[in-house]
Design a protein around this motif. Structure first.
Motif, mmCIF file in Angstrom:
data_model
loop_
_atom_site.group_PDB
_atom_site.id
_atom_site.type_symbol
_atom_site.label_atom_id
_atom_site.label_comp_id
_atom_site.label_asym_id
_atom_site.label_seq_id
_atom_site.Cartn_x
_atom_site.Cartn_y
_atom_site.Cartn_z
ATOM 1 N N ILE A 157 42.771 13.151 4.303
ATOM 2 C CA ILE A 157 42.208 13.201 5.661
ATOM 3 C C ILE A 157 40.745 13.634 5.611
ATOM 4 O O ILE A 157 39.885 13.071 6.302
ATOM 5 C CB ILE A 157 43.025 14.163 6.545
ATOM 6 C CG1 ILE A 157 44.398 13.566 6.835
ATOM 7 C CG2 ILE A 157 42.282 14.459 7.842
ATOM 8 C CD1 ILE A 157 45.321 14.498 7.602
ATOM 9 N N LEU A 158 40.440 14.623 4.772
ATOM 10 C CA LEU A 158 39.064 15.089 4.637
ATOM 11 C C LEU A 158 38.167 13.990 4.078
ATOM 12 O O LEU A 158 37.046 13.782 4.565
ATOM 13 C CB LEU A 158 39.013 16.319 3.734
ATOM 14 C CG LEU A 158 37.625 16.931 3.508
ATOM 15 C CD1 LEU A 158 37.027 17.403 4.828
ATOM 16 C CD2 LEU A 158 37.687 18.076 2.510
ATOM 17 N N LYS A 159 38.653 13.256 3.075
ATOM 18 C CA LYS A 159 37.860 12.160 2.523
ATOM 19 C C LYS A 159 37.635 11.075 3.576
ATOM 20 O O LYS A 159 36.535 10.502 3.664
ATOM 21 C CB LYS A 159 38.546 11.580 1.294
ATOM 22 C CG LYS A 159 38.537 12.502 0.082
ATOM 23 C CD LYS A 159 38.837 11.761 -1.204
ATOM 24 C CE LYS A 159 40.231 11.196 -1.212
ATOM 25 N NZ LYS A 159 40.549 10.542 -2.517
ATOM 26 N N SER A 160 38.640 10.813 4.392
ATOM 27 C CA SER A 160 38.473 9.840 5.476
ATOM 28 C C SER A 160 37.447 10.328 6.496
ATOM 29 O O SER A 160 36.664 9.534 7.030
ATOM 30 C CB SER A 160 39.826 9.592 6.162
ATOM 31 O OG SER A 160 40.780 9.090 5.240
ATOM 32 N N PHE A 161 37.469 11.629 6.743
ATOM 33 C CA PHE A 161 36.483 12.210 7.661
ATOM 34 C C PHE A 161 35.067 11.987 7.144
ATOM 35 O O PHE A 161 34.164 11.645 7.917
ATOM 36 C CB PHE A 161 36.762 13.704 7.831
ATOM 37 C CG PHE A 161 35.663 14.458 8.521
ATOM 38 C CD1 PHE A 161 35.421 14.297 9.878
ATOM 39 C CD2 PHE A 161 34.841 15.327 7.800
ATOM 40 C CE1 PHE A 161 34.390 14.996 10.506
ATOM 41 C CE2 PHE A 161 33.815 16.022 8.412
ATOM 42 C CZ PHE A 161 33.591 15.857 9.777
ATOM 43 N N PHE A 162 34.864 12.155 5.852
ATOM 44 C CA PHE A 162 33.539 11.938 5.282
ATOM 45 C C PHE A 162 33.118 10.474 5.394
ATOM 46 O O PHE A 162 31.930 10.174 5.587
ATOM 47 C CB PHE A 162 33.513 12.390 3.824
ATOM 48 C CG PHE A 162 33.582 13.878 3.645
ATOM 49 C CD1 PHE A 162 33.025 14.731 4.579
ATOM 50 C CD2 PHE A 162 34.230 14.441 2.548
ATOM 51 C CE1 PHE A 162 33.092 16.108 4.427
ATOM 52 C CE2 PHE A 162 34.300 15.810 2.384
ATOM 53 C CZ PHE A 162 33.734 16.654 3.335
ATOM 54 N N VAL A 163 34.067 9.560 5.278
ATOM 55 C CA VAL A 163 33.751 8.139 5.468
ATOM 56 C C VAL A 163 33.292 7.892 6.909
ATOM 57 O O VAL A 163 32.311 7.176 7.147
ATOM 58 C CB VAL A 163 34.972 7.261 5.130
ATOM 59 C CG1 VAL A 163 34.713 5.803 5.522
ATOM 60 C CG2 VAL A 163 35.313 7.355 3.650
ATOM 61 N N VAL A 164 33.982 8.518 7.864
ATOM 62 C CA VAL A 164 33.591 8.391 9.272
ATOM 63 C C VAL A 164 32.191 8.954 9.493
ATOM 64 O O VAL A 164 31.375 8.368 10.228
ATOM 65 C CB VAL A 164 34.614 9.108 10.177
ATOM 66 C CG1 VAL A 164 34.115 9.155 11.618
ATOM 67 C CG2 VAL A 164 35.960 8.419 10.108
ATOM 68 N N VAL A 165 31.905 10.081 8.850
ATOM 69 C CA VAL A 165 30.567 10.679 8.980
ATOM 70 C C VAL A 165 29.498 9.730 8.442
ATOM 71 O O VAL A 165 28.464 9.507 9.080
ATOM 72 C CB VAL A 165 30.506 12.031 8.237
ATOM 73 C CG1 VAL A 165 29.060 12.534 8.153
ATOM 74 C CG2 VAL A 165 31.368 13.056 8.935
ATOM 75 N N MET A 166 29.736 9.133 7.275
ATOM 76 C CA MET A 166 28.752 8.214 6.692
ATOM 77 C C MET A 166 28.544 6.984 7.573
ATOM 78 O O MET A 166 27.404 6.521 7.750
ATOM 79 C CB MET A 166 29.201 7.807 5.287
ATOM 80 C CG MET A 166 29.082 8.917 4.263
ATOM 81 S SD MET A 166 29.407 8.379 2.566
ATOM 82 C CE MET A 166 31.183 8.150 2.638
#
Length: 308
Positions: free
Chosen positions: A262-271
Motif C-alpha cells: 500500500i505504501l509503495k502504491s501511495f508513492f506511485v500516486v505521489v509521483m
C-alpha cells in the motif's frame, strides 16, 4: 544549519576521548568556516573590481565610496574630484554593511511578495516574471512551485518527521519500564519501527535541522521576500522525505507486506500527482500560449490571486 549538522554528526559517530573529539570539532569548523568566508569575500572583490561603475544604489553610500566609482565612459566623477576614494578593504566593508542595513530596514512592499509562514503549504503568491497579452489570450512566465511535491514535502517530510519521532519516543518510553519489550514483541510494529529508526533517525534529523536552518531565519527578516527564498529549505525537505520513506518501507516490509505494498502504491500516486501538476503548470514555466480562462484556472489557491 551546517555547523549544527556537523555537531550532530560528531555526536552520533564518535565514541573516543574528549580531546580527540575537540580537535576534530575545531578541524571541521575550520573546514566549514574558512572556505565559506573565502567564497563570500572573493565574490564581492570580483564584483567591485569588474564593475566599478555608478549605479542606482549609489545614494546609500558615502562620498568616499562614490569617489571610487567610474562613469560609463570610464572617467571619474567630477563632483568627487577632491575626495580621497576608499581602498578595496574599506570599500568592501562599507558595501557589505550598507547592503545589510538597507535591506533590514527596507519596508517597501511588492505585489507578488509573500511571508515565510505561507511557504510551507504553498500559500504564497507566484512571482510574475514576464507576460505578453493579446485579445483573449496571452503568455506568462511565473515562478511557481509544484503544489503536489511542495505539499508532500510538508506533510510527509516536515510533519512526518515529527510524527515518527514521537512514535520512536513512545517506544523508548516503554523500554524504560520494560527493557525486554522488543524481545517479547519481535514482530510488532513498534519493534520494526524502532529498528528502522535506529538505522536512519539521525540522518533524518540532520535534514530536518538543515530545513529549519534555511527556513526559520526568514521569520526575522522584515523586508519583502518571495516564494523562491524557500527553495534551499525545500531541497532539505525533499531529502528528508527520502529518509522517512526509507524508514517506513523498512518498517512495513518486515511488519506487514500488505501495508508495505500500500505504501509503495501511495508513492506511485505521489509521483503521478507531481508529474500531473508539473504538466498542468508547464504553460507558466515555458510561456505557452493559452486563453485568459485557462490562465485563471492555474491559480490553484485563493492566496495565489493578486488583489491589487
Amino acid at each position: 544549519a551546517v555547523v549544527v549538522h556537523q555537531l550532530i554528526y560528531l555526536f552520533i559517530h564518535y565514541d573516543r576521548e574528549y580531546e580527540i573529539i575537540f580537535k576534530d570539532v575545531i578541524l571541521r569548523s575550520i573546514l566549514i568556516v574558512v572556505p565559506a568566508v573565502i567564497v563570500f569575500y572573493s565574490l564581492f572583490i570580483i564584483h567591485i573590481q569588474l564593475l566599478p561603475y555608478v549605479g542606482d544604489g549609489d545614494l546609500f553610500m558615502t562620498d568616499e565610496f562614490r569617489a571610487r566609482l567610474l562613469l560609463p565612459s570610464g572617467a571619474h566623477q567630477p563632483e568627487f574630484a577632491g575626495i580621497q576614494p576608499l581602498g578595496l578593504t574599506n570599500a568592501l566593508s562599507e558595501l557589505i554593511s550598507t547592503m545589510h542595513e538597507v535591506n533590514i530596514n527596507l519596508r517597501a512592499t511588492h505585489p507578488f511578495q509573500s511571508y515565510w509562514y505561507q511557504w510551507i503549504l504553498i500559500q504564497c503568491k507566484p512571482v510574475l516574471y514576464w507576460q505578453k497579452l493579446r485579445a483573449g489570450y496571452g503568455m506568462w512566465i511565473y515562478c511557481v512551485g509544484n503544489a503536489a511535491s511542495w505539499l508532500f514535502s510538508a506533510f510527509f517530510g516536515i510533519f512526518g518527521f515529527i510524527v515518527i519521532s514521537l512514535l520512536g519516543a513512545s517506544v523508548r518510553f516503554r523500554l524504560a519500564f520494560n527493557p525486554q519489550y522488543l524481545e517479547q514483541n519481535p514482530n510488532s510494529f513498534s519493534t520494526c519501527l524502532h529498528e528502522a529508526l535506529e538505522r536512519h533517525w539521525w540522518h533524518a534529523l540532520l535534514f530536518w535541522v538543515g530545513y529549519l536552518g534555511n527556513y526559520l531565519p526568514y521569520a526575522m527578516i522584515p523586508r519583502a521576500v518571495w516564494n523562491y527564498h524557500y527553495i534551499p529549505a525545500l531541497i532539505f525537505a525533499f531529502m528528508l522525505c527520502g529518509v522517512i520513506a526509507q524508514i517506513l518501507l523498512e518498517t512495513l516490509e518486515k511488519y506487514d507486506c500488505i501495508w508495505y505494498n500500500i505504501l509503495k502504491s501511495f508513492f506511485v500516486v505521489v509521483m503521478l500527482s507531481v508529474t500531473s501538476c508539473f504538466l498542468y503548470l508547464a504553460p507558466w514555466t515555458y510561456a505557452l500560449p493559452m486563453s485568459d480562462l485557462l490562465n485563471s484556472d492555474r491559480f490553484l489557491f485563493d492566496s495565489w490571486l493578486f488583489r491589487g
